[in-house]
Design an enzyme around this catalytic site. Structure first.
Site, PDB file in Angstrom:
ATOM      1  N   GLU A  27       0.818  -1.218   0.000  1.00  0.00           N
ATOM      2  CA  GLU A  27       0.000   0.000   0.000  1.00  0.00           C
ATOM      3  C   GLU A  27       0.850   1.266   0.000  1.00  0.00           C
ATOM      4  OE1 GLU A  27      -2.171  -2.818   2.974  1.00  0.00           O
ATOM      5  OE2 GLU A  27      -0.145  -2.551   2.205  1.00  0.00           O
ATOM      6  N   CYS A  69      -0.397   1.367   7.179  1.00  0.00           N
ATOM      7  CA  CYS A  69      -0.998   1.581   5.860  1.00  0.00           C
ATOM      8  C   CYS A  69      -2.352   2.273   5.966  1.00  0.00           C
ATOM      9  CB  CYS A  69      -1.096   0.259   5.120  1.00  0.00           C
ATOM     10  SG  CYS A  69       0.542  -0.415   4.732  1.00  0.00           S
TER      11      CYS A  69
END
Length: 149
Positions: free
Chosen positions: A55, A86
């Site tokens: 991510e 993330c």
């Protein structure tokens, strides 16, 4: 195949690439206006960097592509439920929607361990969970089974 499944399949391809490189198979794509604008895969082992989650790599590339840190019109597809780091990057980049495959009972930040969307941060994204979860979870299971051998 649904819209979400179409893009999750693309994230799965990134996860398979990570797997082939000996990385935990997690893949991510960021979509804007129905088109993939960036992608990422887990690269922590290869680059020896704890920050290189799929991510984070995809968000960084999307910011560069759009020339902005706000990704308000973007959707993030990832094969595993995002961790707190993330999820924090999602909050800070203002991504409008997160779609993930497998749940992460050890580090998931969208319901499994904690749900950062329940806290009074300045941004909340929409979350869709469990998209192609069997395929996403299967990649992880296969990887760790092979690693243990």
């Amino acid at each position: 195949m649904t819209y979400d499944e179409k893009f999750m399949k693309k994230a799965i391809l990134r996860a398979k690439k990570a797997y082939a490189e000996g990385e935990v198979p997690i893949g991510c794509v960021i979509v804007c206006d129905g088109k993939i604008i960036s992608s990422g895969r887990n690269r922590r082992e290869t680059k020896k960097n704890a920050l290189l989650h799929a991510e984070i790599s995809a968000i960084s590339a999307a910011c560069e592509k759009l020339g902005a840190w706000r990704l308000c019109d973007c959707e993030l597809y990832v094969t595993l439920e995002p961790c707190p780091m993330c999820a924090g990057a999602v909050i800070n980049s203002r991504i409008k929607r997160v779609i993930f495959g497998a749940f992460d009972p050890k580090a998931g930040a969208y319901g499994s361990v904690i749900n950062l969307n329940e806290y009074p941060f300045n941004h909340k994204c929409a979350v869709t969970s469990g998209v192609l979860k069997e395929e996403c979870a299967g990649l992880l299971s296969d990887f760790f089974r092979t690693l243990r051998k």
